[in-house]
Write an enzyme that holds these catalytic residues in place. Structure first.
Site, short mmCIF file in Angstrom:
data_model
loop_
_atom_site.label_atom_id
_atom_site.label_comp_id
_atom_site.label_asym_id
_atom_site.label_seq_id
_atom_site.Cartn_x
_atom_site.Cartn_y
_atom_site.Cartn_z
N LYS A 1 0.56 -0.84 -0.05
CA LYS A 1 -0.03 -0.16 -0.20
C LYS A 1 0.80 1.33 0.27
CE LYS A 1 -3.62 -2.48 2.34
NZ LYS A 1 -4.63 -2.94 2.98
N GLN B 1 -4.76 -1.26 10.03
CA GLN B 1 -4.47 -3.13 9.19
C GLN B 1 -4.79 -3.72 10.52
OE1 GLN B 1 -3.13 -3.39 6.11
NE2 GLN B 1 -4.28 -5.36 6.11
N ASP C 1 -11.12 3.20 4.25
CA ASP C 1 -11.27 1.96 4.39
C ASP C 1 -12.57 1.31 4.57
OD1 ASP C 1 -9.44 -0.32 4.21
OD2 ASP C 1 -9.12 -0.37 6.12
#
Ligand code: NDP
Length: 293
Positions: free
Chosen positions: A52, A96, A119
């Site tokens: 990412k 994450q 997200d």
């Protein structure tokens, strides 16, 4: 059979975003800024986070990686999230997953400001998406829908079976495919570990999305002739012929299923690259809001 080439489509999307960054910077705005919070040293998480960060840098985004030790307290992690929420130099951020067992995912997810939740995991974003309102859509289903759109695959009136009902993949995917817009307007069935006659349910799908995390679970006898097959699974299986000792396979037995399908995503190179590209897309949406576009 036509391959749904996530690598190529994600490149196209990333190039569009890179051009937009140039334009933004040309107008004197700062580039989009994504922050990533990583807790502990889970090797898979580290790999995803590195990918990412690299993807951001390649298209001119700013990134900040906040790496905390596995034993950080929940309280300290929440205060780091508060700081990111307030930091005007950061357009969006992700935490994450998975988090260590002593930290509650739900509490952390709900602490992220919905406007920075690129997200798309916050209940407000999930709820708004369900209502068809402006929201961040989580990256994997968002990326799949983008791929369906760019290939011009017909979805209206089709029967879409989503195999898996997780909050980050199967759940939102089913909501997106039943929206009254394109891509969408499907009749959707969600299947999971308690579903009876699973093979029969899958066989009735015009569009089959497999997201269960079971290597090569979907076999040719479970797929209708001409179906569109989207394989979300990323599974490692032992392979002594590879230098690293394993290879990646999806939730679909690719070769035999490909013979029957009209379109199919490969693993790797299908949904995975789209997921990262769609996170970049969400970060751009956040940055556009900052500059009032
Ligand atoms: P979860 O483990 O959270 O969910 C799996 C789902 O599959 C559950 O709903 C579960 O049912 C269902 N399931 C499990 N076994 C079976 C079975 N034998 N028959 C029917 N249903 C079953 O997984 P995720 O949704 O997070 O991920 C799914 C897969 O996608 C994984 O391989 C993951 O690595 C991959 N993934 C890939 C991404 C990408 O970018 N390509 C991104 C995210 C995930 P139940 O609810 O009843 O337990």
């Amino acid at each position: 059979m036509k391959l749904l080439d996530g690598k190529a489509i994600s490149k196209e999307l990333r190039e569009e975003l890179a051009a937009e960054v140039k334009e933004m910077v040309g107008k004197g705005e700062r580039p989009p800024h994504l922050a990533i919070v990583l807790v502990g040293n889970n090797p898979a998480s580290e790999t995803y986070v590195n990918a990412k960060v690299k993807a951001c840098k390649n298209i001119g985004y700013e990134t900040s990686l906040m790496h905390f030790p596995a034993d950080i307290s929940q309280e300290l992690l929440l205060s780091a999230i508060d700081e990111l929420n307030e930091n005007e130099d950061i357009d969006g951020f992700i935490v994450q997953l998975p988090l260590p067992a002593h930290i509650e995912d739900r509490t952390v997810i709900e602490r992220v400001l919905p406007g920075k939740d690129v997200d798309g995991f916050h209940p407000i974003n999930v709820g708004r998406m369900s209502l068809g309102l402006d929201s961040f859509v989580s990256a994997t289903p968002g990326g799949i829908v983008e791929m369906i759109k760019r290939y011009g695959i017909e979805t209206e009136g089709k029967h879409c079976v989503v195999l898996g009902r997780s909050n980050i993949v199967g759940g939102p995917m089913s909501i997106l495919m039943r929206r009254n817009t394109y891509p969408g307007n499907c009749t959707v069935t969600i299947a999971h570990s308690r579903t009876q006659n699973l093979a029969e349910v899958c066989r009735s799908a015009d569009i089959l999305v497999a997201a269960i995390g079971k290597p090569e679970f979907v076999t040719a006898d479970m797929v209708k002739e001409g179906a569109v097959v989207i394989d979300v699974g990323i599974n490692r299986i032992d392979d002594a012929s590879r230098e690293r000792g394993y290879r990646l396979v999806g939730d679909v037995a690719f070769d035999p299923v490909a013979e029957k399908s009209s379109y199919i995503t490969p693993v790797p190179g299908g949904v995975g690259p789209m997921t990262i590209a769609y996170l970049l897309n969400n970060t751009m949406i956040a940055a556009r809001k900052r500059i009032g576009q």
